[in-house]
Design an enzyme around this catalytic site. Structure first.
Site, PDB file in Angstrom:
ATOM      1  N   TYR A 126       0.853  -1.191   0.000  1.00 51.92           N
ATOM      2  CA  TYR A 126       0.000   0.000   0.000  1.00 51.92           C
ATOM      3  C   TYR A 126       0.888   1.240   0.000  1.00 51.92           C
ATOM      4  O   TYR A 126       1.309   1.718   1.030  1.00 51.92           O
ATOM      5  CB  TYR A 126      -0.920   0.011   1.218  1.00 51.92           C
ATOM      6  CG  TYR A 126      -1.950  -1.093   1.244  1.00 51.92           C
ATOM      7  CD1 TYR A 126      -2.186  -1.901   0.132  1.00 51.92           C
ATOM      8  CD2 TYR A 126      -2.698  -1.334   2.392  1.00 51.92           C
ATOM      9  CE1 TYR A 126      -3.128  -2.914   0.169  1.00 51.92           C
ATOM     10  CE2 TYR A 126      -3.652  -2.343   2.435  1.00 51.92           C
ATOM     11  CZ  TYR A 126      -3.862  -3.129   1.326  1.00 51.92           C
ATOM     12  OH  TYR A 126      -4.798  -4.140   1.374  1.00 51.92           O
ATOM     13  N   PHE A 133     -12.813  -4.544   0.216  1.00 50.03           N
ATOM     14  CA  PHE A 133     -13.824  -3.805  -0.543  1.00 50.03           C
ATOM     15  C   PHE A 133     -15.210  -4.063   0.055  1.00 50.03           C
ATOM     16  O   PHE A 133     -16.151  -4.429  -0.653  1.00 50.03           O
ATOM     17  CB  PHE A 133     -13.782  -4.206  -2.012  1.00 50.03           C
ATOM     18  CG  PHE A 133     -14.350  -3.161  -2.957  1.00 50.03           C
ATOM     19  CD1 PHE A 133     -14.638  -1.874  -2.528  1.00 50.03           C
ATOM     20  CD2 PHE A 133     -14.600  -3.467  -4.283  1.00 50.03           C
ATOM     21  CE1 PHE A 133     -15.152  -0.925  -3.393  1.00 50.03           C
ATOM     22  CE2 PHE A 133     -15.108  -2.534  -5.170  1.00 50.03           C
ATOM     23  CZ  PHE A 133     -15.390  -1.256  -4.721  1.00 50.03           C
ATOM     24  N   PRO A 134     -15.358  -3.863   1.384  1.00 48.07           N
ATOM     25  CA  PRO A 134     -16.631  -4.186   2.037  1.00 48.07           C
ATOM     26  C   PRO A 134     -17.757  -3.220   1.719  1.00 48.07           C
ATOM     27  O   PRO A 134     -18.921  -3.519   1.994  1.00 48.07           O
ATOM     28  CB  PRO A 134     -16.278  -4.109   3.524  1.00 48.07           C
ATOM     29  CG  PRO A 134     -15.165  -3.114   3.581  1.00 48.07           C
ATOM     30  CD  PRO A 134     -14.358  -3.359   2.329  1.00 48.07           C
ATOM     31  N   LEU A 135     -17.446  -2.061   1.102  1.00 49.69           N
ATOM     32  CA  LEU A 135     -18.475  -1.058   0.841  1.00 49.69           C
ATOM     33  C   LEU A 135     -18.744  -0.868  -0.646  1.00 49.69           C
ATOM     34  O   LEU A 135     -18.928   0.250  -1.119  1.00 49.69           O
ATOM     35  CB  LEU A 135     -18.069   0.280   1.480  1.00 49.69           C
ATOM     36  CG  LEU A 135     -18.051   0.278   3.005  1.00 49.69           C
ATOM     37  CD1 LEU A 135     -17.606   1.635   3.526  1.00 49.69           C
ATOM     38  CD2 LEU A 135     -19.405  -0.085   3.565  1.00 49.69           C
ATOM     39  N   GLY A 168     -22.143   0.868  -4.817  1.00 46.25           N
ATOM     40  CA  GLY A 168     -22.506   1.744  -5.929  1.00 46.25           C
ATOM     41  C   GLY A 168     -23.656   1.247  -6.786  1.00 46.25           C
ATOM     42  O   GLY A 168     -24.590   1.998  -7.089  1.00 46.25           O
TER      43      GLY A 168
END
Length: 301
Positions: A80, A227-229, A232
């Protein structure tokens, strides 16, 4: 003075309500029982998860505030930035009153050649090097949880997981995990080490890995959804997710996190953000008590 005391008590009440502890706990070992709702550092980098975040102080303050909100599980990776997220995390945890109770999951095995470029590399010597450098960067004498970021097809699983097992035997790694794997790959890795966690893509809009979640629960492995959210595609006028959010008077993100928390007791969501406001909104998801009917409706999406 009475007014000051009243304001103080109100602030204490708000902080008690807005606390990751309300998400429940997960027991990794005799030393670590963590609050299930954690924080992921991936967004504390530049575009394409490449380079530094635009504001050092902002990145550090988000980590600091997360600890104030009861977050004691942080997920990061050497790739990261590379390394930048680890520097912000280390700086943000310095002032934590409960630093010895904070659990960090780290990842090695992905190399970077530019923005949005990820190249697995599982050569055992490289994995060992990255663990050692990660510990120096984070100021640790061991890794609480170390994920093999990706299985590299160029090297046998026995060698990749085996090297992490050697470091575990040396006291440098407490728990070993795998990232973005199938049930079959987990079973293969279990031949060479005890696997305590899996980190895969998983959210209310994409739960193709239901079988992995169920296998992890049966093996008492933590499942960390990245990517829990991903909400979209599910947000909009009269969409099921938006309608349920209105029903509970919360954000769609909070409903998405509440769905994950209800899906399985071994799921540890790690929503990441560089915004204090979004951080608080995410932590507030710990207070959402999703009904069985609403959970089942979302599970069909």
């Amino acid at each position: 003075m009475e007014m000051d005391h009243t304001l103080y008590m109100k602030e204490v009440e708000i902080m008690a309500e807005l606390n990751a502890a309300n998400s429940g706990t997960y027991q990794f070992d005799d030393q670590f029982k963590i609050n299930r709702l954690g924080y992921g550092t991936m967004q504390l980098t530049g575009p394409g998860t490449w380079g530094p975040y635009k504001d050092w102080n902002q990145a550090v303050s988000v980590v600091e505030h997360a600890t104030e909100l009861g977050v004691n599980f942080f997920d990061t990776a050497d790739s990261y930035g590379p390394w930048f997220a680890d520097h912000y995390l280390a700086a943000g945890l310095k002032k934590a009153a409960n630093r010895d109770q904070i659990f960090i999951s780290d990842k090695v095995g992905q190399t970077r050649q530019g923005p949005s470029i990820w190249t697995p590399h599982g050569e055992p010597g490289y994995l060992r090097q990255q663990v050692e450098v990660s510990m120096m960067t984070l100021g640790l004498d061991h890794e609480d949880l170390l994920f093999l970021h990706r299985i590299d097809s160029h090297f046998p699983v026995a060698e990749q997981v085996g090297e992490l097992k050697k470091m575990q035997d040396e006291g440098k790694i407490k728990h070993i995990g795998l990232s973005q794997v199938t049930v079959e790959e987990i079973k293969e890795a279990q031949k060479y080490a005890k696997i305590d966690a899996v980190e895969n893509l998983y959210n209310v809009a994409n739960h193709k890995d239901d079988d992995v979640v169920d296998y992890c629960e049966s093996q008492h492995m933590a499942f960390v959804p990245w990517f829990p959210l991903n909400t979209g595609k599910l947000v909009g006028a009269n969409s099921p997710l938006s309608n349920i959010a209105k029903k509970y008077n919360v954000s769609e993100a909070q409903i998405a996190l509440a769905w994950l928390l209800k899906r399985s007791p071994n799921i540890l969501p790690i929503p990441g953000t560089s915004s204090i406001q979004h951080l608080e909104d995410n932590v507030a998801a710990a207070n959402v008590d999703l009904s069985d009917a609403d959970f089942n409706q979302l599970s069909q999406l």
